[in-house]
Write an enzyme that holds these catalytic residues in place. Structure first.
Site, PDB file in Angstrom:
ATOM      1  N   CYS A   2      11.736  61.306  31.241  1.00  0.00           N
ATOM      2  CA  CYS A   2      11.043  61.487  29.958  1.00  0.00           C
ATOM      3  C   CYS A   2       9.529  61.479  30.171  1.00  0.00           C
ATOM      4  O   CYS A   2       9.009  60.757  31.026  1.00  0.00           O
ATOM      5  CB  CYS A   2      11.381  60.432  28.926  1.00  0.00           C
ATOM      6  SG  CYS A   2      13.108  60.350  28.498  1.00  0.00           S
ATOM      7  N   ARG A  27       9.526  65.753  34.359  1.00  0.00           N
ATOM      8  CA  ARG A  27      10.042  64.393  34.201  1.00  0.00           C
ATOM      9  C   ARG A  27      11.363  64.359  33.437  1.00  0.00           C
ATOM     10  O   ARG A  27      12.068  63.349  33.441  1.00  0.00           O
ATOM     11  CB  ARG A  27       9.029  63.528  33.455  1.00  0.00           C
ATOM     12  CG  ARG A  27       7.723  63.377  34.172  1.00  0.00           C
ATOM     13  CD  ARG A  27       6.772  62.554  33.350  1.00  0.00           C
ATOM     14  NE  ARG A  27       7.217  61.184  33.222  1.00  0.00           N
ATOM     15  CZ  ARG A  27       6.940  60.220  34.081  1.00  0.00           C
ATOM     16  NH1 ARG A  27       6.197  60.481  35.126  1.00  0.00           N
ATOM     17  NH2 ARG A  27       7.391  59.005  33.898  1.00  0.00           N
ATOM     18  N   TRP A  74      14.835  63.178  29.149  1.00  0.00           N
ATOM     19  CA  TRP A  74      15.923  63.155  30.119  1.00  0.00           C
ATOM     20  C   TRP A  74      16.908  62.121  29.571  1.00  0.00           C
ATOM     21  O   TRP A  74      16.619  60.919  29.575  1.00  0.00           O
ATOM     22  CB  TRP A  74      15.416  62.742  31.495  1.00  0.00           C
ATOM     23  CG  TRP A  74      16.445  62.821  32.573  1.00  0.00           C
ATOM     24  CD1 TRP A  74      16.794  63.924  33.288  1.00  0.00           C
ATOM     25  CD2 TRP A  74      17.248  61.757  33.072  1.00  0.00           C
ATOM     26  NE1 TRP A  74      17.769  63.603  34.205  1.00  0.00           N
ATOM     27  CE2 TRP A  74      18.074  62.273  34.090  1.00  0.00           C
ATOM     28  CE3 TRP A  74      17.374  60.401  32.750  1.00  0.00           C
ATOM     29  CZ2 TRP A  74      18.993  61.505  34.793  1.00  0.00           C
ATOM     30  CZ3 TRP A  74      18.296  59.630  33.443  1.00  0.00           C
ATOM     31  CH2 TRP A  74      19.085  60.187  34.460  1.00  0.00           C
ATOM     32  N   ASN A 100       9.713  56.287  26.823  1.00  0.00           N
ATOM     33  CA  ASN A 100      10.221  56.601  28.158  1.00  0.00           C
ATOM     34  C   ASN A 100      10.775  55.300  28.720  1.00  0.00           C
ATOM     35  O   ASN A 100      10.047  54.308  28.784  1.00  0.00           O
ATOM     36  CB  ASN A 100       9.058  57.129  29.022  1.00  0.00           C
ATOM     37  CG  ASN A 100       9.414  57.243  30.486  1.00  0.00           C
ATOM     38  OD1 ASN A 100      10.587  57.442  30.825  1.00  0.00           O
ATOM     39  ND2 ASN A 100       8.437  57.125  31.354  1.00  0.00           N
ATOM     40  N   GLY A 101      12.056  55.292  29.109  1.00  0.00           N
ATOM     41  CA  GLY A 101      12.648  54.071  29.661  1.00  0.00           C
ATOM     42  C   GLY A 101      13.994  53.773  29.003  1.00  0.00           C
ATOM     43  O   GLY A 101      14.609  54.661  28.406  1.00  0.00           O
ATOM     44  N   GLU A 482      18.294  65.323  54.729  1.00  0.00           N
ATOM     45  CA  GLU A 482      17.334  65.907  53.796  1.00  0.00           C
ATOM     46  C   GLU A 482      17.684  67.375  53.497  1.00  0.00           C
ATOM     47  O   GLU A 482      17.593  67.819  52.347  1.00  0.00           O
ATOM     48  CB  GLU A 482      15.916  65.781  54.382  1.00  0.00           C
ATOM     49  CG  GLU A 482      14.805  66.370  53.553  1.00  0.00           C
ATOM     50  CD  GLU A 482      14.653  65.784  52.147  1.00  0.00           C
ATOM     51  OE1 GLU A 482      15.311  64.775  51.827  1.00  0.00           O
ATOM     52  OE2 GLU A 482      13.893  66.360  51.357  1.00  0.00           O
ATOM     53  N   LYS A 486      18.446  68.764  49.796  1.00  0.00           N
ATOM     54  CA  LYS A 486      17.699  69.867  49.190  1.00  0.00           C
ATOM     55  C   LYS A 486      18.668  70.926  48.662  1.00  0.00           C
ATOM     56  O   LYS A 486      18.516  71.403  47.553  1.00  0.00           O
ATOM     57  CB  LYS A 486      16.721  70.521  50.193  1.00  0.00           C
ATOM     58  CG  LYS A 486      15.492  69.720  50.556  1.00  0.00           C
ATOM     59  CD  LYS A 486      14.445  69.604  49.478  1.00  0.00           C
ATOM     60  CE  LYS A 486      14.640  68.409  48.602  1.00  0.00           C
ATOM     61  NZ  LYS A 486      14.048  67.158  48.937  1.00  0.00           N
ATOM     62  N   GLU A 489      20.609  69.604  45.533  1.00  0.00           N
ATOM     63  CA  GLU A 489      19.903  69.353  44.277  1.00  0.00           C
ATOM     64  C   GLU A 489      19.362  70.607  43.621  1.00  0.00           C
ATOM     65  O   GLU A 489      19.268  70.656  42.396  1.00  0.00           O
ATOM     66  CB  GLU A 489      18.832  68.261  44.411  1.00  0.00           C
ATOM     67  CG  GLU A 489      17.666  68.557  45.269  1.00  0.00           C
ATOM     68  CD  GLU A 489      16.664  67.390  45.321  1.00  0.00           C
ATOM     69  OE1 GLU A 489      16.645  66.535  44.434  1.00  0.00           O
ATOM     70  OE2 GLU A 489      15.877  67.355  46.281  1.00  0.00           O
ATOM     71  N   HIS A 505      34.641  61.761  64.054  1.00  0.00           N
ATOM     72  CA  HIS A 505      35.228  60.648  63.314  1.00  0.00           C
ATOM     73  C   HIS A 505      35.634  61.047  61.898  1.00  0.00           C
ATOM     74  O   HIS A 505      35.785  60.192  61.030  1.00  0.00           O
ATOM     75  CB  HIS A 505      34.241  59.472  63.290  1.00  0.00           C
ATOM     76  CG  HIS A 505      33.878  59.014  64.664  1.00  0.00           C
ATOM     77  ND1 HIS A 505      34.717  58.236  65.427  1.00  0.00           N
ATOM     78  CD2 HIS A 505      32.789  59.275  65.437  1.00  0.00           C
ATOM     79  CE1 HIS A 505      34.150  58.017  66.608  1.00  0.00           C
ATOM     80  NE2 HIS A 505      32.981  58.644  66.640  1.00  0.00           N
ATOM     81  N   LYS A 604      11.828  64.149  37.894  1.00  0.00           N
ATOM     82  CA  LYS A 604      10.968  63.919  39.057  1.00  0.00           C
ATOM     83  C   LYS A 604      10.848  62.433  39.403  1.00  0.00           C
ATOM     84  O   LYS A 604      11.033  62.047  40.541  1.00  0.00           O
ATOM     85  CB  LYS A 604       9.582  64.511  38.774  1.00  0.00           C
ATOM     86  CG  LYS A 604       8.623  64.399  39.954  1.00  0.00           C
ATOM     87  CD  LYS A 604       8.998  65.364  41.043  1.00  0.00           C
ATOM     88  CE  LYS A 604       8.082  65.274  42.247  1.00  0.00           C
ATOM     89  NZ  LYS A 604       8.685  65.920  43.417  1.00  0.00           N
TER      90      LYS A 604
END
Ligand code: M6R
Length: 609
Positions: A2, A27, A74, A100-101, A482, A486, A489, A505, A604
């Site tokens: 948010c 955000r 969000w 926000n939160g 990574e 990438k 996402e 394994h 973000k």
């Protein structure tokens, strides 16, 4: 998670709010809204969807006002919808709140407020804030907010206004960030500095438990008890141009291409090519303490965790100090053991990740002296850590971290070299050669970027695959993780990263012609081992893409395709192997038509647990 923006001043309020929200959209982006005060009447416009949908709605039917608030969401409590979009109103409709939160005790609060006669319109936790302020309102928004926040549990950055105490915006925070912008006869409040940069570089960062009262004449600050506060004004050097795409199709692509420069910026001035000495006094942790440390613990989340994992190899190899690497979300709840001879490193691009902040606070409680690596100036983690090393990546707008990852690795290489020198673990010749290698990294990165078109061509072949495997080993194992992150996402393709040695394994059972594997195989101490992995995959008909040194002839006929990188010191290969995995993920996602800069379900900075 948010974004909030508030404005009071002579410009077109709706315009300033929309422009601000566009810069905060990374955000959160499932719904958005603004509220403006139009001659003592609150006008609200909200939409499910992106800021562009809100902008379209406002273009069809504009809102005029003299000040106002905006929000991009969000969703945490309540699905993304117009009703659940902020700003939220109280029962009278004369007060609005953006948040926000997460308000953790919103259910008991909601029940109590309902019993007291308040009526709720949304499924959100935020709405309780509007009703609580309404409950305590006796003519002063500031006082009502002070009383309301006493009842809130959780994390919040809040901004509110009321037509009954106008013109005024009241903002406060516990947890997520809030920054006040001081312009010429205009004032702002925002979740971060990005929307403010085109208006002013004078900013005041709110600390937890502080309240800002923003009026046309200026801004006052107080604590939750109403005592006034003198706050420091910071001058920010980031420029508005830094948050433009500058001709690139996406921010992510622009940020991938910025990597050589940001790594240069992060190294420059901190290590001398002439003397071979490190200049890291700025970190604020004494050389005496660092000389004595026997262990390092690195704490981070997501991509920053992967950078931390690379840092583990750097520090263990160069400084000969054992390193544990921990997910902040796990560490904060552990009965962890820390002694006075352990260096704690916390890594966060945004400096606002809730779990990292909580872990930082937990280690401080146990008497540790944490050193933070952050990109965002004056962020909560940057302010609260005892020691600090900034990365100089500039603002990163794409939700997928790219340039900040390389920059975090650069910062970790500097710390590893610093520790190695302090502990006298490197002789002068090795030291000079490492420093030279580090300085050459940006040039080598540029060389890889010049092959972007051929990586794009290669990526085209894989856009319809549903699964991908990434293998790496030793210092490139984190790059396998990574690379997979990438791809997942931004393209929504299922991908897994594995250390090559773990293949037998379990994961090898997955291999067939439908799962391509990206093998990261520079010539290093595990080269032969990775070669064995390659033949095991080939025997099972798997398609292999390899990232290998350009002078490696041996690999050419062992795999289906090679992406070449320049040779370098094996320890520093992650700086180079990272770029192909980023570009590969980017092109696949872009060709699949995905929203590369704002992938679904993500935000973000994760300022909630
Ligand atoms: O701001 P931080 O570095 O603390 O953020 C950590 C993660 O949330 C972040 O790296 C996330 O994993 C990114 N989406 C990765 O691209």
């Amino acid at each position: 998670m948010c974004g909030i923006i508030g404005y009071i001043g002579p410009k077109s309020v709706a315009q300033v709010l929309i422009e601000g929200l566009k810069k905060l959209e990374y955000r959160g982006y499932d719904s958005a809204g603004i509220a403006v005060d139009d001659e003592n009447e609150i006008k609200v416009r909200r939409v499910k969807g992106k800021i562009s949908d809100l902008e379209e709605s406002l273009a069809k039917s504009p809102l005029q006002g003299s000040y106002g608030l905006g929000h991009t969401r969000w969703a945490t409590h309540g699905r993304p919808s117009e009703e659940n979009a902020h700003p939220h109103r109280d029962c009278t409709g004369s007060l609005v709140v953006v948040h926000n939160g997460i308000i953790e005790n919103y259910l008991p609060l909601k029940k109590k407020l309902k019993d007291e006669g308040h009526s709720f319109q949304t499924e959100t936790d935020t709405e309780v804030i509007a009703h609580l302020i309404e409950k305590y309102f006796q003519g002063s928004l500031e006082e009502a907010t002070q009383r309301a926040v006493q009842e809130l549990e959780g994390a919040y950055a809040i901004a509110a206004f009321s037509t009954q105490d106008a013109p005024k915006i009241v903002a406060t925070k516990v947890g997520p960030p809030a920054v006040v912008g001081l312009g010429e006869n205009e004032y702002f409040v925002s979740s971060d500095i990005n929307p403010l940069l085109s208006h002013t570089q004078r900013m005041v960062f709110l600390e937890d438990g502080e309240i800002a009262v923003i009026e046309p004449e200026g801004v006052r600050f107080s604590d939750f008890k109403g005592s006034s506060l003198e706050k420091r004004v910071d001058y920010l050097t980031w420029t508005p141009l830094m948050i433009e795409k500058e001709g690139f199709k996406h921010f992510m692509l622009k940020e991938i291409f910025e990597q050589p420069q940001v790594v240069r910026d992060t190294i420059t001035g901190r290590v001398s090519l002439d003397s071979g000495e490190m200049c890291l006094d700025e970190i604020g942790i004494s050389a005496e303490f660092l000389k004595k440390i026997k262990k390092t613990v690195i704490i981070a989340c997501g991509t920053s965790y992967h950078a931390g994992l690379v840092g583990k190899y750097f520090i263990e190899t160069l400084a000969d100090i054992p390193v544990d690497i921990e997910y902040a979300s796990e560490y904060r709840y552990r009965d962890f053991i820390l002694d006075r001879e352990t260096l704690v490193l916390v890594i966060s691009q945004s400096g606002e990740t809730a779990d990292v902040l909580a872990a930082l606070r937990a280690v401080k409680k146990r008497g540790a002296v944490p050193l933070a690596i952050c990109n965002v100036k004056n962020s909560s983690i940057a302010r609260e850590a005892e020691g600090l090393l900034y990365t100089h990546a500039g603002p990163e707008i794409g939700v997928a971290a790219t340039k900040t990852f390389s920059d975090q690795m650069a910062a970790l290489a500097l710390i590893a070299l610093h520790l190695a020198q302090l502990k006298e673990k490197v002789d002068s010749e090795t030291n000079f050669s490492l420093i030279e290698d580090l300085h050459r990294i940006p040039y080598r990165m540029e060389k890889i970027l010049s092959q972007a078109e051929s990586i794009e061509k290669l990526a085209r072949r894989f856009i319809s695959f549903s699964h991908f495997l990434y293998l790496g080993r030793w210092v490139n194992y984190p790059i396998a993780l990574e690379g997979a992150l990438k791809l997942k996402e931004i393209s929504y393709i299922h991908a897994e990263g594995y250390p090559g040695g773990e293949m037998k394994h379990g994961p090898i059972a997955l291999i067939d012609e439908k799962i391509p594997t990206m093998v990261i195989i520079p010539r290093d101490r595990v080269y032969e081992k990775m070669m064995s992995n390659i033949s095991e995959i080939k025997t099972r008909l798997g398609y292999i893409l390899a990232i290998a040194f350009e002078d490696d002839k041996e690999i050419q006929d062992k795999v289906d395709k090679v992406i070449s990188i320049p040779s370098t010191n094996p320890l520093f290969t992650p700086f180079l192997t990272t770029i192909p995995v980023q570009l590969f993920a980017y092109y696949i996602a872009a060709m699949r038509g995905a929203d590369v800069d704002q992938p679904r379900n993500l935000a973000k900075s994760v300022t909630v647990e």
